[in-house]
Design a protein around this motif. Structure first.
Motif, PDB file in Angstrom:
ATOM      1  N   GLU A   1     -13.392   7.057  -2.072  1.00 33.37           N
ATOM      2  CA  GLU A   1     -13.178   6.461  -2.960  1.00 33.37           C
ATOM      3  C   GLU A   1     -13.291   4.630  -2.460  1.00 33.37           C
ATOM      4  O   GLU A   1     -13.619   3.271  -3.284  1.00 33.37           O
ATOM      5  N   SER A   2     -12.693   4.816  -1.435  1.00 33.01           N
ATOM      6  CA  SER A   2     -12.464   3.387  -0.943  1.00 33.01           C
ATOM      7  C   SER A   2     -14.003   2.821  -0.293  1.00 33.01           C
ATOM      8  O   SER A   2     -14.357   1.866  -0.398  1.00 33.01           O
TER       9      SER A   2
ATOM     10  N   TRP B   1     -13.168  -7.972 -11.053  1.00 32.98           N
ATOM     11  CA  TRP B   1     -12.304  -7.274  -9.941  1.00 32.98           C
ATOM     12  C   TRP B   1     -10.264  -8.702 -10.504  1.00 32.98           C
ATOM     13  O   TRP B   1     -10.909  -9.803 -10.683  1.00 32.98           O
TER      14      TRP B   1
ATOM     15  N   ILE C   1     -10.844   1.252 -10.393  1.00 30.45           N
ATOM     16  CA  ILE C   1     -10.671   1.465  -9.505  1.00 30.45           C
ATOM     17  C   ILE C   1      -9.111   0.531  -8.476  1.00 30.45           C
ATOM     18  O   ILE C   1      -9.572  -0.915  -9.405  1.00 30.45           O
TER      19      ILE C   1
ATOM     20  N   CYS D   1      -7.209  -0.446  -6.006  1.00 32.93           N
ATOM     21  CA  CYS D   1      -6.918  -0.434  -4.413  1.00 32.93           C
ATOM     22  C   CYS D   1      -5.642  -1.293  -3.702  1.00 32.93           C
ATOM     23  O   CYS D   1      -5.091  -2.173  -4.914  1.00 32.93           O
TER      24      CYS D   1
ATOM     25  N   THR E   1      -8.439   2.312  -1.316  1.00 33.92           N
ATOM     26  CA  THR E   1      -8.413   2.901  -2.876  1.00 33.92           C
ATOM     27  C   THR E   1      -7.484   3.910  -3.040  1.00 33.92           C
ATOM     28  O   THR E   1      -7.078   4.923  -1.934  1.00 33.92           O
ATOM     29  N   TRP E   2      -5.932   3.294  -3.346  1.00 34.32           N
ATOM     30  CA  TRP E   2      -5.196   4.297  -4.261  1.00 34.32           C
ATOM     31  C   TRP E   2      -5.377   5.646  -5.565  1.00 34.32           C
ATOM     32  O   TRP E   2      -4.721   6.528  -6.051  1.00 34.32           O
TER      33      TRP E   2
ATOM     34  N   ALA F   1     -15.226   1.196  -3.830  1.00 37.96           N
ATOM     35  CA  ALA F   1     -14.699  -0.065  -4.047  1.00 37.96           C
ATOM     36  C   ALA F   1     -15.678  -0.738  -3.363  1.00 37.96           C
ATOM     37  O   ALA F   1     -15.672  -2.159  -3.716  1.00 37.96           O
TER      38      ALA F   1
ATOM     39  N   VAL G   1      -8.248   6.040  -9.130  1.00 37.99           N
ATOM     40  CA  VAL G   1      -8.805   5.876 -10.312  1.00 37.99           C
ATOM     41  C   VAL G   1      -8.911   6.754 -11.447  1.00 37.99           C
ATOM     42  O   VAL G   1      -7.852   6.977 -11.572  1.00 37.99           O
TER      43      VAL G   1
END
Length: 201
Positions: free
Chosen positions: A77-78, A134, A109, A111, A100-101, A81, A103
């Motif tokens: 996922e990072s 963003w 996303i 992060c 990313t932490w 991102a 979703v």
């Protein structure tokens, strides 16, 4: 009261939640330290989801750009991102380091902008799929979660209002969710799962 205490008050962790992480190994493999509040969250809650909407990830061992992660979690996922960043900001020379932490089911996303040498100063960055933009929030992960659950931002940072000011949000660890599914129970309703056994283990 700490941010963790407040999140625990709003959303108590169930028995068995939380993950034990060898942070020295993880941080060595990622080449960076992680924020203290994220470590607190991981110890109290761990890898799981809130209200079957927001998935929150514990870190796997980093395998590098050419390697395969042990599962499609934080590492994958990072990378996603950073791909989204490059697409949204083609004028930028390169993507900053994003980790990313979380979703969610709206394809947002969540992060960190992981550019400061002190991880406790990393702001939260959210890619809002609904707005296709963003947004940066000058707070840590736990404060961000708490302020979403208490509806304290000027507007909901996520594309769906499921968690915005949620009266009684529920967290389920991934292992507990899997256990309930195997028992034929829908983890989020507590009712018998009509699809139990249809797709194998």
């Amino acid at each position: 009261m700490s941010w963790l205490d407040e999140v625990l008050r709003i959303m108590p962790a169930h028995p068995g939640a939380g993950d034990s992480v060898d942070w020295h190994v993880v941080e060595t493999s990622w080449g960076t330290r992680f924020p203290n509040d994220y470590k607190e969250f991981t110890a109290a809650y761990g890898d799981g989801a809130i209200d079957d909407y927001l998935a929150l990830m514990a870190p796997e061992i980093y395998t590098g750009p050419g390697g395969e992660p042990s599962y499609a979690g934080m590492q994958q996922e990072s990378a996603n991102a950073e791909d989204v960043w490059r697409t949204a900001k083609p004028e930028a020379a390169e993507a900053p380091r994003l980790i990313t932490w979380g979703v969610d089911s709206s394809a947002d996303i969540l992060c960190w902008l992981a550019t400061d040498s002190d991880p406790n100063k990393w702001p939260v960055l959210v890619w809002s799929r609904g707005d296709a933009r963003w947004a940066e929030y000058a707070c840590g992960m736990l404060e961000f979660l708490c302020r979403v659950l208490r509806a304290e931002f000027d507007a909901c940072p996520l594309s769906d209002l499921s968690l915005w000011g949620a009266a009684s949000p529920r967290f389920l660890h991934t292992v507990e969710e899997q256990r309930l599914r195997k028992a034929g129970i829908d983890p989020w309703t507590g009712e018998p799962d009509p699809f139990a056994g249809m797709f194998g283990d």
